[in-house]
Each structure stands twice: as structure tokens, then as C-alpha cells.
Scaffold this motif. Structure first.
Motif, PDB file in Angstrom:
ATOM      1  N   ARG A   2     -80.597  61.604 -37.211  1.00 26.12           N
ATOM      2  CA  ARG A   2     -79.204  61.279 -37.244  1.00 26.12           C
ATOM      3  C   ARG A   2     -78.183  62.567 -37.230  1.00 26.12           C
ATOM      4  N   VAL A   3     -77.218  62.499 -36.332  1.00 23.85           N
ATOM      5  CA  VAL A   3     -76.479  63.673 -36.177  1.00 23.85           C
ATOM      6  C   VAL A   3     -75.045  63.587 -36.626  1.00 23.85           C
ATOM      7  N   GLY A   4     -74.597  62.276 -36.773  1.00 25.71           N
ATOM      8  CA  GLY A   4     -73.396  62.078 -37.085  1.00 25.71           C
ATOM      9  C   GLY A   4     -72.689  60.706 -36.803  1.00 25.71           C
ATOM     10  N   GLU A   5     -71.874  60.198 -36.464  1.00 20.13           N
ATOM     11  CA  GLU A   5     -71.042  58.941 -36.476  1.00 20.13           C
ATOM     12  C   GLU A   5     -70.310  58.917 -35.305  1.00 20.13           C
ATOM     13  N   LEU A   6     -70.242  57.555 -34.707  1.00 21.92           N
ATOM     14  CA  LEU A   6     -69.543  57.214 -33.781  1.00 21.92           C
ATOM     15  C   LEU A   6     -68.336  56.186 -34.081  1.00 21.92           C
ATOM     16  N   HIS A   7     -67.072  56.002 -33.484  1.00 24.67           N
ATOM     17  CA  HIS A   7     -66.324  55.042 -33.593  1.00 24.67           C
ATOM     18  C   HIS A   7     -65.391  55.070 -32.510  1.00 24.67           C
ATOM     19  N   LEU A   8     -64.644  53.898 -32.427  1.00 27.85           N
ATOM     20  CA  LEU A   8     -63.655  53.464 -31.348  1.00 27.85           C
ATOM     21  C   LEU A   8     -62.349  53.437 -31.838  1.00 27.85           C
ATOM     22  N   PRO A   9     -61.359  53.542 -31.057  1.00 31.76           N
ATOM     23  CA  PRO A   9     -59.717  53.393 -31.721  1.00 31.76           C
ATOM     24  C   PRO A   9     -59.558  52.199 -32.069  1.00 31.76           C
ATOM     25  N   PRO A  11     -64.571  66.285 -34.620  1.00 31.26           N
ATOM     26  CA  PRO A  11     -64.408  65.134 -33.789  1.00 31.26           C
ATOM     27  C   PRO A  11     -63.851  65.082 -32.642  1.00 31.26           C
ATOM     28  N   ASP A  12     -64.341  64.156 -31.557  1.00 31.55           N
ATOM     29  CA  ASP A  12     -64.292  64.417 -30.188  1.00 31.55           C
ATOM     30  C   ASP A  12     -64.759  63.107 -29.551  1.00 31.55           C
ATOM     31  N   ASP A  13     -63.918  62.690 -28.707  1.00 31.14           N
ATOM     32  CA  ASP A  13     -64.105  61.494 -27.967  1.00 31.14           C
ATOM     33  C   ASP A  13     -64.973  61.866 -26.560  1.00 31.14           C
ATOM     34  N   HIS A  14     -65.991  62.281 -26.865  1.00 31.14           N
ATOM     35  CA  HIS A  14     -66.883  62.747 -25.700  1.00 31.14           C
ATOM     36  C   HIS A  14     -68.195  62.004 -25.297  1.00 31.14           C
ATOM     37  N   VAL A  15     -68.395  61.111 -26.143  1.00 34.56           N
ATOM     38  CA  VAL A  15     -69.858  60.384 -25.931  1.00 34.56           C
ATOM     39  C   VAL A  15     -69.539  58.920 -25.392  1.00 34.56           C
ATOM     40  N   GLY A  16     -70.460  58.621 -24.428  1.00 37.62           N
ATOM     41  CA  GLY A  16     -70.077  57.590 -23.352  1.00 37.62           C
ATOM     42  C   GLY A  16     -71.391  56.627 -23.799  1.00 37.62           C
ATOM     43  N   ASP A  17     -71.272  55.379 -24.234  1.00 37.77           N
ATOM     44  CA  ASP A  17     -72.230  54.305 -24.392  1.00 37.77           C
ATOM     45  C   ASP A  17     -73.058  54.195 -23.128  1.00 37.77           C
TER      46      ASP A  17
END
Length: 579
Positions: free
Chosen positions: A353-360, A542-548
Motif C-alpha cells: 500500500r502506498v496511499g489512497e485514491l478518491h474522486l471529486p 495530494p495530486d490528481d495524476h493517477v489514471g485508472d
């Protein structure tokens, strides 16, 4: 009445015996694949198609006088099969599926009653398309409208699911998301009486963390062993797959919500535009009433899509809460009680585990971001716009987790810190370090030479068929090379060695972790430009750089917080003491 689904939507099933047909402008074949939770077939017998028409719970035998169909009996599907995909494909000599009218996929019950309809939109050069996915969720079966295409046809699709095919598959149709780092039951709301499903954007796809078959050298001397099952809990492999399933469900649900909302807005704009085309009727009572009706239809559709999405989020949130107490240490937060009494494992952990993801849309739905172990790609902590302390703290957290994921002595850490003179590794303690940190160009050159030689020797042994290295030649542990403030102090030769370690290191038990700001690489020009594309980027803030890898949404990544006196310090203290 049959449900009308758009790409990414799902729906529950109330019947177990189903029939799938797909209407195409020309001749086409249907097939099915039975997959485990990992997304792979168990054996080639799980590929059901015209040359192998029967499988457990699935058949695709043609019936005289009827369109070709796939029949599915979900009650007969084996318990270790988590998904059943139904695909449509055409021969290489036939027009592509995007060359004519859009295919229409239908599901009916065994009694002929319509269950669901899906118009597959957005196709171009695809010769095979996954139409439907039947999948298990919380002990029940659901359906999802997929619409993912493959230019290489049925052979490429089958190969992507683990089937051994004779021909070489063509390149995949989905294109990578260039802004995302390489790194699901989603529903929106279909319109009650849609004239056409909403248009879908191109299918971007980020690369999920690669899954190597095994690590070397420690596990080459014997077949890979499954991770141990925690007492009273599910296997870590199953937990890892469940987290990724939740990630997929959340991505598809949000994508369906956005698609339905965009469709509602476009339909309203088109209706209002037509009303305003006639200047003589613009201000008439009839026009005002029609505009009000268009607004009402828009609001109803958006409200239904939002309600369906909230239902999905509530279900996924409940699953995450249930999972939270069962995750093993390396897959849990640092403040989780599972770290109490931690001891080095007997086998390498399944995931990190490296962190968490979320959407607006759902800031409270926090999904763990995990990487499969052993790592197959370098991790790059992006220090751009970040103070050095934040980037160093994230690197220290990941290093500690990697050490905790391996058996005692199974991972040695090598560090290069030319800019900081070794300051970045003082918090790691001395125990886990395989060698003193490299703080000068000469020490860096020696460190890289040693690691390159290590990889060369291991590759030579593997090519000769040896399953174990000669005693005393090398230890059996893996290596993690940590490069702080990369590429400060690196020359062309060292950059070339880094590229070699990135390409060939993972197969020989050598992985990389870089802390770097790409802006610092401008003086080295194209020498390092290709390096960034081969890494999995993690932001220190926090940064929105990850694409699923399913619908290509941009997710905000947040590193796990690490405070003083946490499990991280306890892990490093125990490793430093050799316990």
C-alpha cells in the motif's frame, strides 16, 4: 421491461439462466471467457467459442433458425470463477465492428423475457469487443455493459485473459493516459426512453502495475508459493483482488454518472435549440411549456443517475469498512492495529500500500492504492513543487513498507544521496542498509557497477538453467536502489546503467525508487526523458495524476500520513536490531 444500459453501467440479476445475443451488420461470432478474480482463465478450457462450444455453465452452440447466442447458467458456474465475459468478434477479412451500424447486445432470460440491452458505441478499428460481463458481488451476480474493444480480434482478447493462442496478438486498442502514472459496481442512470445512448469519449487507459510471475533469486530455487493465509481471515491474494475490484467498480460507476449527466445536458440543449430555431414561437406559451418539460426531463435523468451512483458508493464504502480490519500489515494504514506485534513474514507479501485514491464526486470514498509485489516497475516520487521533507518522508514510508513485506534479510537497501550527503537515509537506521550510502560521484559509480554486475551474474545463471546461485557468490535477497535528488551528480554512463537496471533489474531481484523533480533533468536532455515513462509516479502531496486502467478517470492520490511513534518507527527499530 428490459433495462437499457450504457457503457460502464451495471445492474443486479434476478434470474440465473440467461441468453446473450449481439446484432451486428454482418456475420460475427460470439464467445465467452470464464475468469478468476485475477482476471485470468484457469485453463484454456475456460475459453468457450466455436471450436470449443461448451464450458462449465456456459455454451455457445448455434441453434437452427435462431441467431447465434451464448447461454449462461450462473448457478452452474464454478465457485472459483468470478467473472464471465461475453464477446463478439469478426474475421480479419470482414469489416471492423466500427465500420457499420453500432452492435446491439441483448440479454434475455431462458423464458425469452428481455433483461437488458446495450448499444456498443464509440467503435472504430476493433475486431473483437467485450459486450457483457457477468460478475459476482457480495454473493450475488450482476451484469455490466463493457464495450472494450481489441483491434487484434478474438486472439488478442483471449491472450489478454491468459489463453494460450497460436498467433501473435496485435497491439491493444486502448491508448495510455499520458498525464497519468502507470499504475468497480458502477451505474449511472440510463434515460427512461433514450433515443440513443450517450456518446462515449475515447477509451484512455493507464497501465496498472505489472504483475511479474516471480521474484529472483530467493524464490527461483522452488516454485512460487502462495502467500500464507492469516488465521481467521481470507488469503491476502483475495483481499488484494477485492480492493482492485472496488477500485474498478468506483471508476465505472463514476464514469456512468458523468456519461448520463452529459447526455442529459446535451439532450436538453438540443431540445431547447430546436425550440428557439423558430423566432416566431420563441416567446409563446407553448415554447415556455416545452422548455420547462425539457428541464424536467433533464432533472429527472440526473437525479436517477445520482441516486444510482450514491447506491453504488454506499455499497463500496461498506465493503471497504469490512475490508479494513482484515487487511494484512503491508496493505493497511500505518495507524492500523494489525501492525501491533508485527514480525518479518516467512514469505514475501502479496502487495504494498502506498496511499489512497478518491474522486471529486465522492471525497469520502477513499480506495487504497496498492502495487503487486515484487515490483516490476520503478517507483518515482515526484518532488516537483514539494518541499524536500515531504518527498523524503514518503520515500521513507515506502522503504519501510517494502522492508516489512519481505522475510528477514530478504531485502537490502542501497541509497545514493549526493545532494544531501546521505542525510535522507539517517532515519532508516543502519540495519536494513546493504551498504553505506553513496554520497560522492565515485561512490555512486561503485554502487551502480556492483548492482549491474549483480544483475549480469544472475542473468547468466538463469540462462544456463541454474535455479540457485553458487554458494557464496551472491546472497539470496533482493535489492532496492534508492536515488535521492535524481539526477543530481549523474553522468551519461550512470544514466545508461540506471536504464539497464530499470529494464533488467526486476527479473534479477533489483528494484528502484527515485525521489526526483523532472525539471532538474533539463540539463541531461533526452538521456532521461525515456526514464520517466517507465516509472510509476507518486506525488508527495495530494495530486490528481493517477489514471485508472478501465475508464481513464483522473484520481487524486494522497500519501498515507506518517506521524512520529507510529508502526513505521517500530518496524525500522526491529529491523535495525536484527529482530
Amino acid at each position: 421491461m428490459a433495462q437499457v444500459l450504457v457503457k460502464g453501467q451495471n445492474a443486479p440479476l434476478t434470474v440465473a439462466r440467461l441468453r446473450v445475443t449481439v446484432e451486428t451488420p454482418g456475420p460475427a461470432d460470439l464467445s465467452a471467457l470464464l475468469l478468476t478474480d485475477s482476471g485470468r482463465v484457469r485453463t484454456d478450457a475456460d475459453f468457450v467459442f466455436y471450436n470449443q462450444p461448451d464450458g462449465p455453465g456456459v455454451s455457445c452452440r448455434p441453434v437452427a433458425g435462431q441467431p447465434e447466442c451464448v447461454e449462461v447458467d450462473l448457478g452452474a458456474v464454478p465457485a472459483d470463477v468470478g467473472k464471465v465475459l461475453v464477446a463478439v468478434s469478426v474475421d480479419a477479412s470482414a469489416p471492423t465492428l466500427g465500420a457499420g451500424p453500432e452492435p446491439v447486445a441483448r440479454i434475455t432470460g431462458a423464458d425469452g423475457v428481455a433483461v437488458a440491452t446495450f448499444v456498443v458505441t464509440g467503435l472504430d478499428s476493433e475486431r473483437a469487443v467485450i459486450a457483457w460481463e457477468f460478475y459476482r458481488r457480495a454473493g450475488a451476480w450482476k451484469i455490466r455493459a463493457v464495450g472494450q474493444g481489441y483491434a487484434g480480434g478474438l486472439a488478442e482478447l483471449a491472450a489478454a485473459c491468459g489463453v494460450q493462442v497460436e498467433e501473435e496478438p496485435a497491439p491493444a486498442v486502448p491508448v495510455p493516459v499520458t498525464t497519468a502514472s502507470p499504475v468497480a459496481a458502477g451505474t449511472g442512470a440510463p434515460p427512461a426512453q433514450p433515443p440513443a445512448p450517450p456518446a462515449q469519449p475515447p477509451r484512455p487507459q493507464a497501465t496498472a502495475p505489472a504483475q511479474p510471475a516471480s521474484s529472483w533469486p530467493a524464490d527461483r530455487a522452488k516454485p512460487p508459493q502462495p502467500a500464507p493465509t492469516p488465521v481467521g481471515g481470507p488469503p491476502p491474494e483475495r483481499l488484494y483482488q477485492q480492493v482492485w475490484s472496488i477500485f474498478e467498480d468506483a471508476a465505472r460507476s463514476t464514469s456512468a454518472l458523468r456519461s448520463a449527466t452529459e447526455y442529459a445536458e446535451q439532450r436538453r440543449d438540443d431540445e431547447v435549440g430546436r425550440l428557439l430555431d423558430d423566432p416566431r414561437a420563441r416567446n409563446s406559451p407553448e415554447t415556455a411549456a416545452a422548455r420547462a418539460a425539457a428541464d424536467r426531463r433533464h432533472d429527472e435523468l440526473v437525479a436517477r443517475a445520482t441516486a444510482d451512483h450514491r447506491r453504488d458508493v454506499a455499497q463500496l464504502s461498506a465493503e471497504l469498512r469490512e475490508l479494513d480490519g482484515t487487511l494484512p500489515p503491508t496493505m493497511a494504514r500505518w495507524d492500523s492495529p494489525v501492525w501491533r506485534g508485527w514480525q518479518p513474514p516467512d514469505e514475501t507479501a502479496v502487495a504494498l500500500r502506498v496511499g489512497e485514491l478518491h474522486l471529486p464526486e465522492d471525497p469520502d470514498l477513499r480506495i487504497p492504492l496498492m502495487f503487486r509485489l515484487p515490483l516490476a516497475r520503478p517507483l518515482w516520487i515526484d518532488a516537483a513543487g514539494t518541499d524536500r521533507a515531504a518527498a523524503t518522508a514518503l520515500a521513507r514510508s515506502i522503504i519501510a513498507r517494502l522492508l516489512a513485506a519481505h522475510p528477514a534479510g530478504g531485502l537490502g537497501v542501497c541509497v545514493a544521496d549526493l545532494a544531501g550527503g546521505g542525510a535522507a537515509v539517517r532515519g532508516l537506521r543502519a540495519g536494513p542498509l546493504a551498504a553505506p550510502p553513496a554520497t560522492t560521484p565515485a561512490e555512486l559509480a561503485e554502487l551502480l557497477d556492483n548492482l549491474v554486475s549483480r544483475v549480469d551474474l544472475i542473468q547468466m545463471a538463469l540462462r544456463s538453467g541454474d535455479t540457485a546461485l553458487p554458494p557464496g557468490l551472491l546472497d539470496g535477497g533482493r535489492r532496492l536502489l534508492v536515488l535521492h535528488d535524481f539526477p543530481f551528480g549523474f553522468d551519461e554512463r550512470s544514466i545508461a546503467q540506471i536504464q539497464y537496471l530499470i529494464n533488467d533489474g526486476p527479473g534479477a531481484g533489483v528494484n528502484l525508487l527515485l525521489v526526483a523533480d523532472p525539471a532538474d533533468s533539463s540539463t541531461l536532455g533526452p538521456l532521461v526523458s525515456s526514464l520517466w515513462r517507465s516509472m510509476s509516479r507518486l506525488a508527495a502531496v495530494p495530486d490528481d495524476h493517477v489514471g485508472d486502467p478501465w475508464v481513464g478517470l483522473s484520481w487524486t492520490f494522497t500519501p498515507d500520513p506518517v506521524g512520529s511513534g507510529t508502526a513505521l518507527d517500530a518496524v525500522l527499530d526491529r529491523l535495525a536490531d536484527g529482530r
